[in-house]
Design an enzyme around this catalytic site. Structure first.
Site, PDB file in Angstrom:
ATOM      1  N   ARG A  73       0.842  -1.205   0.000  1.00  0.00           N
ATOM      2  CA  ARG A  73       0.000   0.000   0.000  1.00  0.00           C
ATOM      3  C   ARG A  73       0.873   1.249   0.000  1.00  0.00           C
ATOM      4  O   ARG A  73       1.769   1.388   0.833  1.00  0.00           O
ATOM      5  CB  ARG A  73      -0.899  -0.015   1.243  1.00  0.00           C
ATOM      6  CG  ARG A  73      -1.603   1.307   1.545  1.00  0.00           C
ATOM      7  CD  ARG A  73      -2.468   1.171   2.796  1.00  0.00           C
ATOM      8  NE  ARG A  73      -3.072   2.428   3.218  1.00  0.00           N
ATOM      9  CZ  ARG A  73      -2.652   3.174   4.238  1.00  0.00           C
ATOM     10  NH1 ARG A  73      -1.583   2.795   4.947  1.00  0.00           N
ATOM     11  NH2 ARG A  73      -3.274   4.282   4.564  1.00  0.00           N
ATOM     12  N   ARG A 120      -4.863  18.302   7.381  1.00  0.00           N
ATOM     13  CA  ARG A 120      -3.602  17.948   8.038  1.00  0.00           C
ATOM     14  C   ARG A 120      -2.889  19.183   8.574  1.00  0.00           C
ATOM     15  O   ARG A 120      -3.087  20.290   8.091  1.00  0.00           O
ATOM     16  CB  ARG A 120      -2.677  17.191   7.078  1.00  0.00           C
ATOM     17  CG  ARG A 120      -3.092  15.746   6.924  1.00  0.00           C
ATOM     18  CD  ARG A 120      -2.039  14.845   6.347  1.00  0.00           C
ATOM     19  NE  ARG A 120      -2.571  13.494   6.231  1.00  0.00           N
ATOM     20  CZ  ARG A 120      -2.196  12.468   6.991  1.00  0.00           C
ATOM     21  NH1 ARG A 120      -1.281  12.626   7.925  1.00  0.00           N
ATOM     22  NH2 ARG A 120      -2.725  11.279   6.826  1.00  0.00           N
ATOM     23  N   LYS A 270     -13.084   3.451   1.669  1.00  0.00           N
ATOM     24  CA  LYS A 270     -12.754   3.481   3.094  1.00  0.00           C
ATOM     25  C   LYS A 270     -13.897   4.142   3.858  1.00  0.00           C
ATOM     26  O   LYS A 270     -14.288   5.263   3.546  1.00  0.00           O
ATOM     27  CB  LYS A 270     -11.448   4.252   3.311  1.00  0.00           C
ATOM     28  CG  LYS A 270     -10.244   3.533   2.720  1.00  0.00           C
ATOM     29  CD  LYS A 270      -9.024   4.420   2.650  1.00  0.00           C
ATOM     30  CE  LYS A 270      -8.462   4.777   4.001  1.00  0.00           C
ATOM     31  NZ  LYS A 270      -7.221   5.577   3.867  1.00  0.00           N
ATOM     32  N   THR A 328      -5.934  -0.319  10.628  1.00  0.00           N
ATOM     33  CA  THR A 328      -5.566   0.665  11.660  1.00  0.00           C
ATOM     34  C   THR A 328      -5.307   0.070  13.036  1.00  0.00           C
ATOM     35  O   THR A 328      -6.170  -0.567  13.617  1.00  0.00           O
ATOM     36  CB  THR A 328      -6.617   1.798  11.834  1.00  0.00           C
ATOM     37  OG1 THR A 328      -7.254   2.051  10.606  1.00  0.00           O
ATOM     38  CG2 THR A 328      -5.939   3.065  12.313  1.00  0.00           C
TER      39      THR A 328
END
Length: 531
Positions: A73, A120, A270, A328
């Site tokens: 990934r 972010r 996702k 995660t």
């Protein structure tokens, strides 16, 4: 459905938890689990590894492939296109280094994970790895002034979301770095917020920010995502992990950008916020698969409800026959330690027991001190957990939930899996062009591995998304006589299975083949002893 344990005899390779798998009730199944029962050699669950500074050298990647990595990934929240192009090249070099031996060759898929409409922080001044400590009770100013983009410290923090001052109010919470740091807004200005640190900690560069409850008006696919997706098509990636998907329209947008040239790229959506969970069914229908992205999900919805979302999502994906990835913090402590906590071991096992097709590593392999150990650990835990599935009940329920359809492949798949239980088959061999036959068989969750033989390299790489499929690439030219071509591919699968320890001479395997060349004609099932 079940033979008695003794009747199965010692010749049978798959004793793994057979007694428990064939119990009549769930309680009985739990009672029969045995810590001394050895698992099967094959691992059915796919392992996805995030590639970063700790793992991007060709040598490390080779070791990761040997340790069990199936999908590499690339996280496009970090790094430039040049950086990722080099990483992808390294992954392919490492993969092809095994190509000389068709029996040991393992195709590895490349996945592009989009940054998505996320917020972010900027860079901490100093270096990319510098951290500052935010102390509880301290005041931290959040600014949109680009002068601070690369000069954040413990007093001032730059964010890349220009509308933050419009969508948060005094009293709102701002979470940073998967919720590890929480700030409360005390005062609002035109281009800044003054916040108080509620939960402190060490803050690094470019960390994700969540604003639960705020109506964040970011587009589903950002300008950066469009460039990244086009780059992915050029680089011939196998799948896209699309971040922050909130509705079916978001998936259609990603598909539109991938265009004609990228039409075979699988889109995995996702699910990482409340809206994504609420509108899950429409997202599932539009997607090729789903990822339970528990990091952001655990901030956007209460932490104690994440497991509910995980089980619901995995259950619905299993019912629909679409692949689902659990991701995660699976072995988070292995970023710094060579062994996981007991809770993490349990978490990986329970994701497999819930029915996840793939399990994923993020920081553990991207930046951790023990990338190889983390992959090996997931491999070992997944194998044990697969053996402990309540297979008998699961198959009955999956068979019952599938609607009566005129799709012959579905009947073949269900029949072959049922036969594999009846004769305790050591493997199912499927010859497949598009991969669809193998995907259908995987949907019914056989205990034995599915060896899928294909000449299409992309079909082989994408097969890792489905639990139980072990892809084998046939590089021999197509034989003129169809029957000879079938035999050639079945023999390759037999040799791979024996070399890998999936089965031995005298075991029984089930072989699914087509009656003529081309995709969509798989209709012949044979029960064959291993020569």
């Amino acid at each position: 459905m079940s033979k008695s344990h003794s009747e199965a005899g010692s010749a049978f390779i798959q004793t793994q938890q057979l007694h428990a798998a064939m119990a009549d009730t769930f309680l009985e199944h739990m009672c029969r689990l045995d810590i001394d029962s050895a698992p099967i050699t094959a691992r059915n669950t796919g392992i996805i590894c995030t590639i970063g500074p700790a793992s991007r050298s060709v040598e490390t990647l080779k070791e990761m492939i040997k340790s069990g990595m199936n999908v590499a990934r690339m996280n496009f929240s970090h790094g430039t296109h040049e950086y990722h192009a080099e990483t992808i090249k390294n992954v392919r070099t490492a993969t092809e280094s095994f190509a000389s031996d068709p029996i040991l060759y393992r195709p590895v898929a490349v996945a592009l994970d989009t940054k998505g409409p996320e917020i972010r922080t900027g860079l901490i001044k100093g270096s990319g790895t510098a951290e500052v400590e935010l102390k509880k009770g301290a005041t931290l100013k959040i600014t949109l002034d680009n002068a601070y983009m690369e000069k954040c410290d413990e007093n001032i923090l730059w964010l890349d979301y220009k509308n933050i001052c419009k969508v948060v109010d005094v009293g709102s919470k701002v979470y940073v770095d998967d919720g590890l740091i929480s700030l409360q807004v005390k005062q609002k200005g035109p281009d800044f917020l003054v916040t108080e640190v509620e939960n402190g900690g060490f803050l690094g560069s470019k960390k994700g920010v969540n604003l639960p409850g705020a109506a964040v008006d970011l587009p589903a696919v950002s300008e950066k995502d469009i460039q990244d997706l086009k780059f992915g098509v050029e680089q011939d990636v196998d799948m896209v992990f699309a971040s922050f998907i909130r509705k079916a329209a978001d998936v259609h947008e990603v598909r539109k950008i991938l265009g004609e040239k990228g039409k075979n790229i699988k889109i995995i959506s996702k699910i990482e916020n409340h809206e994504g969970v609420r509108r899950f069914d429409e997202i599932l229908e539009a997607s090729d698969g789903i990822m339970v992205a528990r990091g952001d999900l655990g901030i956007e919805i209460p932490a104690e409800k994440v497991f509910l979302a995980q089980k619901m999502i995995i259950g619905r994906c299993n019912r629909a026959g679409k692949p689902v990835i659990c991701a995660t913090q699976m072995l988070e402590s292995m970023i710094k330690k060579p062994r996981p906590t007991r809770a993490e071991g349990s978490d990986v096992a329970n994701a497999v027991l819930d029915g996840a097709d793939c399990i994923m590593l993020s920081g553990e392999t991207a930046k951790g001190d023990y990338p190889l150990e983390a992959v090996r650990m997931q491999h070992l835990i997944a194998r044990e957990a697969e053996a402990a599935m309540f297979h008998r009940k699961l198959f009955e329920e999956l068979a019952r939930s599938s609607s009566h359809s005129t799709d012959l492949m579905e009947a073949m798949a269900m029949g072959s899996v049922e036969a594999s239980y009846k004769c305790l088959a050591a493997a199912l061999i499927v010859l497949t062009e598009s991969g669809r036959s193998a995907h259908q068989v995987a949907r019914y969750r056989p205990r034995a591995p599915i060896i899928a033989v294909t000449r299409n390299h992309q079909t082989a790489r994408q097969a890792h998304l489905y639990r139980g499929i072990f892809p084998v690439v046939c590089k021999d030219p197509v034989q003129e006589a169809w029957a000879e071509d079938v035999d050639l591919r079945v023999n390759l699968a037999m040799n791979v299975g024996k070399a890998r320890g999936f089965f031995k001479k005298g075991d029984v395997v089930i072989v699914l083949t087509g009656w003529r060349p081309g995709s969509g004609f798989t209709n012949t099932m044979r029960v064959v002893p291993v020569p």
